[in-house]
Write an enzyme that holds these catalytic residues in place. Structure first.
Site, PDB file in Angstrom:
ATOM      1  N   HIS A 165       0.880  -1.218   0.143  1.00  0.00           N
ATOM      2  CA  HIS A 165       0.002   0.125  -0.146  1.00  0.00           C
ATOM      3  C   HIS A 165       0.970   1.492  -0.169  1.00  0.00           C
ATOM      4  CE1 HIS A 165      -2.757   2.897   1.754  1.00  0.00           C
ATOM      5  NE2 HIS A 165      -3.659   2.117   1.444  1.00  0.00           N
ATOM      6  N   ASP A 199       2.761  -4.757   8.271  1.00  0.00           N
ATOM      7  CA  ASP A 199       1.583  -3.762   8.040  1.00  0.00           C
ATOM      8  C   ASP A 199       0.299  -4.842   7.987  1.00  0.00           C
ATOM      9  OD1 ASP A 199      -0.693  -2.646   6.699  1.00  0.00           O
ATOM     10  OD2 ASP A 199       0.354  -1.963   5.111  1.00  0.00           O
ATOM     11  N   GLN A 215      -4.902  -5.086   6.861  1.00  0.00           N
ATOM     12  CA  GLN A 215      -5.997  -6.161   6.459  1.00  0.00           C
ATOM     13  C   GLN A 215      -6.042  -7.405   7.043  1.00  0.00           C
ATOM     14  OE1 GLN A 215      -8.399  -5.237   4.351  1.00  0.00           O
ATOM     15  NE2 GLN A 215      -7.090  -3.118   3.774  1.00  0.00           N
ATOM     16  N   LYS A 248     -10.495  -0.671  10.437  1.00  0.00           N
ATOM     17  CA  LYS A 248     -10.603  -1.852   9.504  1.00  0.00           C
ATOM     18  C   LYS A 248     -10.909  -3.322  10.401  1.00  0.00           C
ATOM     19  CE  LYS A 248      -7.473   0.004   6.134  1.00  0.00           C
ATOM     20  NZ  LYS A 248      -8.230   0.388   5.049  1.00  0.00           N
ATOM     21  N   CYS A 283      -4.776   2.508  -3.376  1.00  0.00           N
ATOM     22  CA  CYS A 283      -3.647   2.880  -2.964  1.00  0.00           C
ATOM     23  C   CYS A 283      -2.504   1.964  -3.165  1.00  0.00           C
ATOM     24  CB  CYS A 283      -3.812   3.317  -1.500  1.00  0.00           C
ATOM     25  SG  CYS A 283      -4.947   4.568  -1.147  1.00  0.00           S
TER      26      CYS A 283
END
Ligand code: PLP
Length: 420
Positions: free
Chosen positions: A137, A214, A217, A240, A378
Protein backbone atom coordinates in the site's frame (compact mmCIF):
# COMPACT_ATOMS: atom_id res chain seq x y z
CA UNK A 1 -35.02 -2.92 8.88
CA UNK A 2 -36.68 -6.27 8.41
CA UNK A 3 -36.61 -6.32 4.61
CA UNK A 4 -32.84 -6.64 4.25
CA UNK A 5 -32.57 -9.32 6.91
CA UNK A 6 -35.26 -11.37 5.22
CA UNK A 7 -33.10 -11.70 2.12
CA UNK A 8 -30.56 -13.73 4.09
CA UNK A 9 -30.20 -17.47 3.91
CA UNK A 10 -30.95 -19.25 7.19
CA UNK A 11 -28.04 -20.56 9.26
CA UNK A 12 -26.59 -23.72 7.79
CA UNK A 13 -25.27 -26.29 10.20
CA UNK A 14 -21.72 -25.94 8.88
CA UNK A 15 -21.61 -22.17 9.37
CA UNK A 16 -19.33 -21.39 12.31
CA UNK A 17 -21.71 -18.70 13.57
CA UNK A 18 -25.13 -17.20 13.01
CA UNK A 19 -24.57 -14.46 10.46
CA UNK A 20 -28.11 -13.16 11.07
CA UNK A 21 -27.34 -12.51 14.65
CA UNK A 22 -24.04 -10.80 13.73
CA UNK A 23 -25.78 -8.62 11.16
CA UNK A 24 -28.29 -7.50 13.73
CA UNK A 25 -25.37 -5.96 15.68
CA UNK A 26 -24.61 -3.68 12.69
CA UNK A 27 -27.62 -1.38 12.17
CA UNK A 28 -26.14 0.21 9.03
CA UNK A 29 -26.41 -3.13 7.20
CA UNK A 30 -30.19 -2.78 7.31
CA UNK A 31 -30.31 0.51 5.46
CA UNK A 32 -31.23 0.96 1.84
CA UNK A 33 -29.08 2.62 -0.78
CA UNK A 34 -30.68 3.85 -3.97
CA UNK A 35 -33.87 2.14 -2.86
CA UNK A 36 -32.16 -1.27 -2.62
CA UNK A 37 -30.91 -3.16 0.45
CA UNK A 38 -27.30 -2.18 1.06
CA UNK A 39 -24.79 -4.85 0.07
CA UNK A 40 -21.59 -3.59 1.64
CA UNK A 41 -18.55 -5.13 -0.03
CA UNK A 42 -15.97 -2.42 0.65
CA UNK A 43 -14.60 -3.82 3.88
CA UNK A 44 -10.96 -3.52 2.88
CA UNK A 45 -11.47 0.26 2.82
CA UNK A 46 -13.26 0.30 6.15
CA UNK A 47 -15.53 -2.02 8.10
CA UNK A 48 -18.92 -1.20 9.58
CA UNK A 49 -19.31 -0.75 13.32
CA UNK A 50 -21.30 -2.96 15.70
CA UNK A 51 -23.55 -1.41 18.36
CA UNK A 52 -21.08 -2.24 21.14
CA UNK A 53 -18.51 0.06 19.48
CA UNK A 54 -21.05 2.82 18.92
CA UNK A 55 -22.26 2.38 22.52
CA UNK A 56 -18.71 2.64 23.81
CA UNK A 57 -18.21 5.95 21.97
CA UNK A 58 -21.57 7.25 23.23
CA UNK A 59 -20.91 6.14 26.78
CA UNK A 60 -17.52 7.81 26.78
CA UNK A 61 -18.85 11.18 25.62
CA UNK A 62 -22.09 11.05 27.59
CA UNK A 63 -20.77 9.63 30.85
CA UNK A 64 -16.98 9.53 31.15
CA UNK A 65 -15.55 12.34 29.03
CA UNK A 66 -12.43 13.71 30.67
CA UNK A 67 -8.73 13.94 29.93
CA UNK A 68 -6.62 10.95 30.92
CA UNK A 69 -3.54 10.25 33.04
CA UNK A 70 -3.38 13.71 34.61
CA UNK A 71 -6.44 14.01 36.83
CA UNK A 72 -7.23 12.75 40.30
CA UNK A 73 -10.96 13.34 39.87
CA UNK A 74 -13.45 10.56 39.25
CA UNK A 75 -14.11 11.17 35.57
CA UNK A 76 -10.45 11.41 34.70
CA UNK A 77 -9.89 8.10 36.42
CA UNK A 78 -12.83 6.52 34.59
CA UNK A 79 -11.55 7.79 31.22
CA UNK A 80 -8.02 6.58 32.01
CA UNK A 81 -9.39 3.19 33.03
CA UNK A 82 -11.27 2.82 29.73
CA UNK A 83 -8.21 3.84 27.70
CA UNK A 84 -5.76 1.62 29.57
CA UNK A 85 -8.13 -1.36 29.74
CA UNK A 86 -8.36 -1.17 25.99
CA UNK A 87 -4.57 -1.32 25.77
CA UNK A 88 -4.71 -4.51 27.85
CA UNK A 89 -7.39 -5.98 25.55
CA UNK A 90 -5.34 -5.23 22.46
CA UNK A 91 -2.22 -6.66 24.04
CA UNK A 92 -4.09 -9.92 24.53
CA UNK A 93 -5.75 -9.67 21.12
CA UNK A 94 -2.42 -9.77 19.27
CA UNK A 95 -0.62 -11.74 22.00
CA UNK A 96 2.01 -9.11 22.73
CA UNK A 97 4.20 -9.85 25.72
CA UNK A 98 3.40 -6.65 27.64
CA UNK A 99 1.02 -3.70 27.47
CA UNK A 100 3.89 -1.22 27.13
CA UNK A 101 4.46 -2.64 23.65
CA UNK A 102 1.06 -1.35 22.52
CA UNK A 103 1.30 2.25 21.29
CA UNK A 104 -1.92 4.01 20.31
CA UNK A 105 -1.54 5.83 17.00
CA UNK A 106 -3.99 7.23 14.45
CA UNK A 107 -3.76 4.13 12.31
CA UNK A 108 -1.49 2.00 10.16
CA UNK A 109 -0.16 5.02 8.29
CA UNK A 110 0.92 6.84 11.42
CA UNK A 111 2.43 3.67 12.88
CA UNK A 112 4.64 3.18 9.83
CA UNK A 113 5.66 6.84 9.81
CA UNK A 114 6.56 6.60 13.50
CA UNK A 115 8.88 3.65 12.88
CA UNK A 116 10.33 5.29 9.76
CA UNK A 117 11.20 8.46 11.67
CA UNK A 118 12.08 7.26 15.14
CA UNK A 119 13.80 4.01 14.22
CA UNK A 120 14.89 3.52 10.63
CA UNK A 121 15.95 7.08 9.81
CA UNK A 122 18.27 7.06 12.83
CA UNK A 123 19.94 3.77 11.89
CA UNK A 124 20.39 3.97 8.15
CA UNK A 125 23.15 5.55 6.09
CA UNK A 126 23.57 6.57 2.47
CA UNK A 127 23.87 3.55 0.19
CA UNK A 128 22.17 1.18 2.66
CA UNK A 129 18.82 -0.36 1.80
CA UNK A 130 15.23 -0.69 2.93
CA UNK A 131 13.39 -3.67 1.45
CA UNK A 132 9.66 -3.82 0.74
CA UNK A 133 7.56 -5.89 -1.70
CA UNK A 134 5.85 -5.11 -4.99
CA UNK A 135 2.39 -5.30 -3.40
CA UNK A 136 2.64 -2.61 -0.74
CA UNK A 137 0.00 0.00 0.00
CA UNK A 138 1.25 3.57 -0.55
CA UNK A 139 1.46 3.87 3.26
CA UNK A 140 4.24 1.31 3.19
CA UNK A 141 6.07 2.91 0.27
CA UNK A 142 6.03 6.68 0.69
CA UNK A 143 7.38 6.87 4.29
CA UNK A 144 10.40 4.82 3.16
CA UNK A 145 10.91 7.00 0.10
CA UNK A 146 11.00 10.01 2.43
CA UNK A 147 13.61 8.27 4.63
CA UNK A 148 15.64 7.48 1.51
CA UNK A 149 15.44 11.08 0.28
CA UNK A 150 16.62 12.36 3.63
CA UNK A 151 19.41 9.84 4.21
CA UNK A 152 20.60 8.71 0.78
CA UNK A 153 19.41 5.16 1.51
CA UNK A 154 17.94 3.07 -1.32
CA UNK A 155 14.45 1.53 -1.49
CA UNK A 156 14.49 -2.00 -2.92
CA UNK A 157 11.37 -3.89 -3.99
CA UNK A 158 11.00 -7.68 -3.91
CA UNK A 159 9.06 -8.74 -7.02
CA UNK A 160 5.72 -10.54 -7.24
CA UNK A 161 4.62 -13.15 -9.78
CA UNK A 162 1.62 -13.12 -12.14
CA UNK A 163 -0.62 -14.63 -9.46
CA UNK A 164 0.22 -11.74 -7.15
CA UNK A 165 2.45 -13.78 -4.83
CA UNK A 166 5.82 -12.74 -3.52
CA UNK A 167 8.70 -14.52 -5.30
CA UNK A 168 10.34 -15.84 -2.15
CA UNK A 169 13.66 -16.81 -3.75
CA UNK A 170 14.05 -13.28 -5.10
CA UNK A 171 13.14 -11.80 -1.73
CA UNK A 172 15.71 -13.99 0.00
CA UNK A 173 18.38 -13.06 -2.54
CA UNK A 174 17.74 -9.38 -1.89
CA UNK A 175 18.47 -9.71 1.84
CA UNK A 176 22.05 -8.54 1.43
CA UNK A 177 24.22 -7.03 4.19
CA UNK A 178 23.21 -3.62 2.85
CA UNK A 179 19.58 -4.11 3.91
CA UNK A 180 18.93 -2.45 7.27
CA UNK A 181 15.15 -2.75 7.44
CA UNK A 182 12.36 -4.82 5.92
CA UNK A 183 8.72 -3.67 5.79
CA UNK A 184 6.10 -6.09 4.47
CA UNK A 185 2.38 -6.16 3.98
CA UNK A 186 0.73 -9.15 5.68
CA UNK A 187 -2.36 -9.24 3.42
CA UNK A 188 -2.51 -7.23 0.21
CA UNK A 189 -5.52 -4.91 0.07
CA UNK A 190 -5.72 -4.99 -3.72
CA UNK A 191 -4.83 -8.64 -4.46
CA UNK A 192 -5.94 -10.41 -1.29
CA UNK A 193 -2.62 -12.26 -1.13
CA UNK A 194 -1.69 -13.54 2.33
CA UNK A 195 2.08 -13.33 2.51
CA UNK A 196 4.12 -16.01 4.31
CA UNK A 197 5.32 -13.35 6.71
CA UNK A 198 6.53 -15.71 9.41
CA UNK A 199 8.93 -17.30 6.95
CA UNK A 200 9.90 -13.90 5.52
CA UNK A 201 10.63 -12.55 9.00
CA UNK A 202 12.79 -15.60 9.75
CA UNK A 203 14.71 -15.03 6.52
CA UNK A 204 15.34 -11.37 7.42
CA UNK A 205 16.27 -12.22 11.01
CA UNK A 206 18.86 -14.69 9.72
CA UNK A 207 20.63 -11.53 8.52
CA UNK A 208 19.83 -9.56 11.72
CA UNK A 209 17.43 -7.30 9.87
CA UNK A 210 14.43 -6.00 11.85
CA UNK A 211 11.01 -6.34 10.23
CA UNK A 212 7.78 -4.33 10.32
CA UNK A 213 4.53 -5.95 9.24
CA UNK A 214 1.65 -3.88 7.87
CA UNK A 215 -1.37 -5.71 9.27
CA UNK A 216 -4.07 -3.30 8.14
CA UNK A 217 -5.93 -6.08 6.30
CA UNK A 218 -5.26 -8.85 8.80
CA UNK A 219 -6.71 -8.09 12.21
CA UNK A 220 -10.40 -8.67 11.51
CA UNK A 221 -9.83 -11.70 9.27
CA UNK A 222 -7.28 -14.04 10.80
CA UNK A 223 -5.54 -14.83 14.03
CA UNK A 224 -2.60 -12.68 14.88
CA UNK A 225 0.12 -13.66 17.31
CA UNK A 226 3.00 -11.21 17.22
CA UNK A 227 5.17 -13.39 19.46
CA UNK A 228 4.72 -16.37 17.22
CA UNK A 229 5.43 -14.27 14.10
CA UNK A 230 8.42 -12.79 15.92
CA UNK A 231 7.98 -9.51 14.03
CA UNK A 232 9.75 -6.49 15.46
CA UNK A 233 6.93 -4.07 14.67
CA UNK A 234 3.31 -4.65 13.66
CA UNK A 235 0.81 -1.94 12.72
CA UNK A 236 -2.93 -1.91 12.19
CA UNK A 237 -5.94 0.43 12.02
CA UNK A 238 -9.00 0.27 14.26
CA UNK A 239 -11.45 1.18 11.53
CA UNK A 240 -10.64 -1.98 9.57
CA UNK A 241 -11.52 -4.18 12.56
CA UNK A 242 -14.99 -2.79 13.32
CA UNK A 243 -13.53 0.00 15.50
CA UNK A 244 -13.58 3.77 15.02
CA UNK A 245 -11.52 5.80 12.57
CA UNK A 246 -8.55 7.79 13.81
CA UNK A 247 -7.21 5.09 16.11
CA UNK A 248 -4.83 2.20 15.56
CA UNK A 249 -1.96 0.35 17.12
CA UNK A 250 1.76 0.17 16.68
CA UNK A 251 3.16 -2.92 18.35
CA UNK A 252 6.90 -2.92 18.86
CA UNK A 253 9.24 -5.18 20.77
CA UNK A 254 10.09 -3.29 23.93
CA UNK A 255 13.83 -3.70 23.40
CA UNK A 256 13.47 -1.58 20.24
CA UNK A 257 10.87 0.86 21.57
CA UNK A 258 12.96 1.57 24.70
CA UNK A 259 15.87 2.75 22.60
CA UNK A 260 13.88 4.79 20.10
CA UNK A 261 13.52 8.52 20.38
CA UNK A 262 9.99 9.95 20.52
CA UNK A 263 8.10 10.63 17.31
CA UNK A 264 6.46 13.77 18.64
CA UNK A 265 7.07 15.95 21.68
CA UNK A 266 4.40 17.38 23.96
CA UNK A 267 2.29 16.64 27.00
CA UNK A 268 2.09 13.16 28.52
CA UNK A 269 5.26 11.89 26.84
CA UNK A 270 7.53 13.43 29.49
CA UNK A 271 8.58 12.72 33.07
CA UNK A 272 9.99 16.18 33.65
CA UNK A 273 10.69 19.30 31.63
CA UNK A 274 13.01 22.22 32.24
CA UNK A 275 14.20 24.68 29.62
CA UNK A 276 17.52 22.88 29.70
CA UNK A 277 16.40 19.27 29.55
CA UNK A 278 13.43 16.96 29.18
CA UNK A 279 13.29 13.45 30.56
CA UNK A 280 10.96 11.30 28.50
CA UNK A 281 8.21 9.19 29.97
CA UNK A 282 8.29 5.39 30.07
CA UNK A 283 6.77 3.20 27.40
CA UNK A 284 4.21 3.38 25.94
CA UNK A 285 3.58 7.04 26.88
CA UNK A 286 6.87 8.20 25.34
CA UNK A 287 5.17 7.77 21.95
CA UNK A 288 1.76 9.18 22.84
CA UNK A 289 2.32 12.94 22.94
CA UNK A 290 -0.71 15.16 23.51
CA UNK A 291 -4.30 14.29 24.26
CA UNK A 292 -4.99 11.06 22.40
CA UNK A 293 -8.17 9.75 20.80
CA UNK A 294 -9.51 8.54 24.15
CA UNK A 295 -12.98 7.64 22.92
CA UNK A 296 -11.56 5.87 19.86
CA UNK A 297 -9.00 3.89 21.83
CA UNK A 298 -11.61 2.81 24.37
CA UNK A 299 -14.03 1.76 21.63
CA UNK A 300 -11.25 -0.15 19.86
CA UNK A 301 -11.04 -2.30 22.97
CA UNK A 302 -14.76 -2.97 22.59
CA UNK A 303 -14.17 -3.95 18.94
CA UNK A 304 -11.48 -6.45 19.90
CA UNK A 305 -13.78 -7.92 22.56
CA UNK A 306 -16.48 -8.27 19.94
CA UNK A 307 -14.14 -10.15 17.58
CA UNK A 308 -13.02 -12.38 20.45
CA UNK A 309 -16.64 -13.17 21.29
CA UNK A 310 -17.29 -14.44 17.76
CA UNK A 311 -13.89 -16.08 17.56
CA UNK A 312 -11.31 -15.13 14.97
CA UNK A 313 -10.91 -18.73 13.81
CA UNK A 314 -14.66 -18.88 13.17
CA UNK A 315 -14.44 -15.65 11.21
CA UNK A 316 -11.55 -17.00 9.16
CA UNK A 317 -13.40 -20.25 8.35
CA UNK A 318 -16.59 -18.38 7.42
CA UNK A 319 -14.80 -15.88 5.18
CA UNK A 320 -12.78 -18.58 3.42
CA UNK A 321 -16.03 -20.35 2.56
CA UNK A 322 -17.48 -17.06 1.31
CA UNK A 323 -14.33 -16.37 -0.70
CA UNK A 324 -14.54 -19.77 -2.41
CA UNK A 325 -18.20 -19.17 -3.25
CA UNK A 326 -17.58 -15.62 -4.52
CA UNK A 327 -14.55 -16.66 -6.57
CA UNK A 328 -16.50 -19.36 -8.33
CA UNK A 329 -19.49 -17.11 -8.90
CA UNK A 330 -17.39 -14.28 -10.33
CA UNK A 331 -15.37 -16.60 -12.55
CA UNK A 332 -18.62 -17.78 -14.08
CA UNK A 333 -19.32 -14.23 -15.34
CA UNK A 334 -18.40 -14.14 -19.01
CA UNK A 335 -15.66 -11.58 -19.69
CA UNK A 336 -14.63 -11.16 -16.06
CA UNK A 337 -10.94 -11.39 -15.26
CA UNK A 338 -9.58 -11.61 -11.73
CA UNK A 339 -6.41 -9.85 -10.70
CA UNK A 340 -4.73 -11.79 -7.94
CA UNK A 341 -4.84 -15.56 -7.81
CA UNK A 342 -2.57 -16.34 -4.89
CA UNK A 343 -2.84 -19.77 -3.34
CA UNK A 344 -3.28 -18.27 0.11
CA UNK A 345 -5.87 -15.52 -0.20
CA UNK A 346 -8.00 -13.40 2.07
CA UNK A 347 -11.57 -12.47 1.12
CA UNK A 348 -10.63 -9.70 -1.31
CA UNK A 349 -11.40 -10.03 -5.02
CA UNK A 350 -10.09 -7.57 -7.59
CA UNK A 351 -11.48 -7.86 -11.09
CA UNK A 352 -11.81 -6.33 -14.56
CA UNK A 353 -14.82 -6.70 -16.80
CA UNK A 354 -14.02 -6.81 -20.52
CA UNK A 355 -12.97 -3.31 -21.50
CA UNK A 356 -15.41 -1.51 -19.20
CA UNK A 357 -13.60 0.94 -16.92
CA UNK A 358 -13.86 -0.19 -13.28
CA UNK A 359 -15.34 3.19 -12.27
CA UNK A 360 -18.24 2.61 -14.67
CA UNK A 361 -18.82 -0.84 -13.19
CA UNK A 362 -18.75 0.64 -9.68
CA UNK A 363 -21.30 3.29 -10.58
CA UNK A 364 -23.80 0.85 -12.11
CA UNK A 365 -23.35 -1.58 -9.26
CA UNK A 366 -23.91 1.23 -6.77
CA UNK A 367 -27.28 1.97 -8.34
CA UNK A 368 -28.22 -1.57 -7.27
CA UNK A 369 -27.21 -0.85 -3.66
CA UNK A 370 -23.95 -2.80 -3.96
CA UNK A 371 -20.91 -0.97 -2.58
CA UNK A 372 -17.57 -2.04 -4.02
CA UNK A 373 -14.42 0.03 -4.51
CA UNK A 374 -12.90 0.91 -7.84
CA UNK A 375 -9.54 2.49 -8.54
CA UNK A 376 -5.93 1.73 -7.71
CA UNK A 377 -6.67 1.05 -4.01
CA UNK A 378 -3.59 3.05 -2.98
CA UNK A 379 -1.42 0.43 -4.68
CA UNK A 380 -0.49 2.10 -7.95
CA UNK A 381 2.66 -0.06 -8.37
CA UNK A 382 0.43 -3.17 -8.27
CA UNK A 383 -1.67 -1.71 -11.09
CA UNK A 384 1.53 -0.99 -13.03
CA UNK A 385 2.75 -4.56 -12.42
CA UNK A 386 -0.42 -5.93 -14.02
CA UNK A 387 -0.55 -3.25 -16.74
CA UNK A 388 -3.97 -1.93 -15.75
CA UNK A 389 -5.19 1.49 -14.60
CA UNK A 390 -7.52 0.25 -11.89
CA UNK A 391 -9.64 -2.68 -10.72
CA UNK A 392 -13.07 -3.19 -9.24
CA UNK A 393 -12.69 -4.73 -5.80
CA UNK A 394 -15.17 -6.62 -3.66
CA UNK A 395 -13.89 -7.15 -0.15
CA UNK A 396 -15.78 -9.19 2.40
CA UNK A 397 -16.24 -9.26 6.15
CA UNK A 398 -17.80 -11.75 8.56
CA UNK A 399 -21.26 -10.17 8.16
CA UNK A 400 -21.44 -10.71 4.40
CA UNK A 401 -23.47 -13.55 2.94
CA UNK A 402 -23.70 -15.70 -0.15
CA UNK A 403 -26.93 -13.90 -1.01
CA UNK A 404 -24.92 -10.72 -1.15
CA UNK A 405 -22.45 -12.39 -3.50
CA UNK A 406 -25.43 -13.30 -5.69
CA UNK A 407 -26.59 -9.67 -5.58
CA UNK A 408 -23.12 -8.61 -6.69
CA UNK A 409 -23.22 -11.02 -9.62
CA UNK A 410 -26.68 -9.79 -10.67
CA UNK A 411 -25.48 -6.19 -10.59
CA UNK A 412 -22.38 -7.04 -12.64
CA UNK A 413 -24.55 -8.77 -15.24
CA UNK A 414 -26.66 -5.62 -15.38
CA UNK A 415 -23.54 -3.47 -15.87
CA UNK A 416 -22.44 -5.77 -18.68
CA UNK A 417 -25.72 -5.34 -20.52
CA UNK A 418 -25.50 -1.55 -20.27
CA UNK A 419 -21.96 -1.38 -21.63
CA UNK A 420 -22.29 -3.96 -24.36
N1 PLP B 1 -1.85 -0.81 4.51
C1 PLP B 1 -2.80 -1.52 3.92
C2 PLP B 1 -2.51 -2.90 3.42
C3 PLP B 1 -4.07 -0.97 3.77
O1 PLP B 1 -5.04 -1.68 3.18
C4 PLP B 1 -4.32 0.33 4.27
C5 PLP B 1 -5.63 0.96 4.07
O2 PLP B 1 -6.37 0.61 3.18
C6 PLP B 1 -3.29 1.01 4.90
C7 PLP B 1 -2.06 0.40 5.01
C8 PLP B 1 -3.49 2.38 5.47
O3 PLP B 1 -4.39 2.33 6.54
P1 PLP B 1 -4.91 3.66 7.22
O4 PLP B 1 -5.40 4.53 6.11
O5 PLP B 1 -5.99 3.21 8.14
O6 PLP B 1 -3.76 4.26 7.94
Amino acid sequence: MKAAVETLTPLRSKDPFDVWSIRSDFPILNRKVNGKPLVYLDNAATTQKPMCVVDSLRRYYLEDNSNIHRGVHYLSQKATEGYENSRKNLCGFINAQQTQEIIFVRGTTEGINLVANSFVKKRINAGEEILITGMEHHSNIVPWQIVCQETGAILRVAPINDKGEIILEEYEKMLSPKVKFVSLVHISNSLGTVNPVKQMIEMAHAHDIPVLIDGAQTVSHMKLDVQDLNCDFYVFSGHKMFGPTGIGVLYGKSEYLENMSPYQGGGDMIKSVTFEKTIYNDLPYKFEAGTPNIAGATALGAASDYINKIGIDNIYAYEQDLLAYATQALLSVDGLRMIGAAKNKSAVISFMLEDVHPHDIGTIIDSEGVAIRTGHHCTQPVMQRFGIPATARASFAMYNTKDEVDALIRSIEKAKKIFR
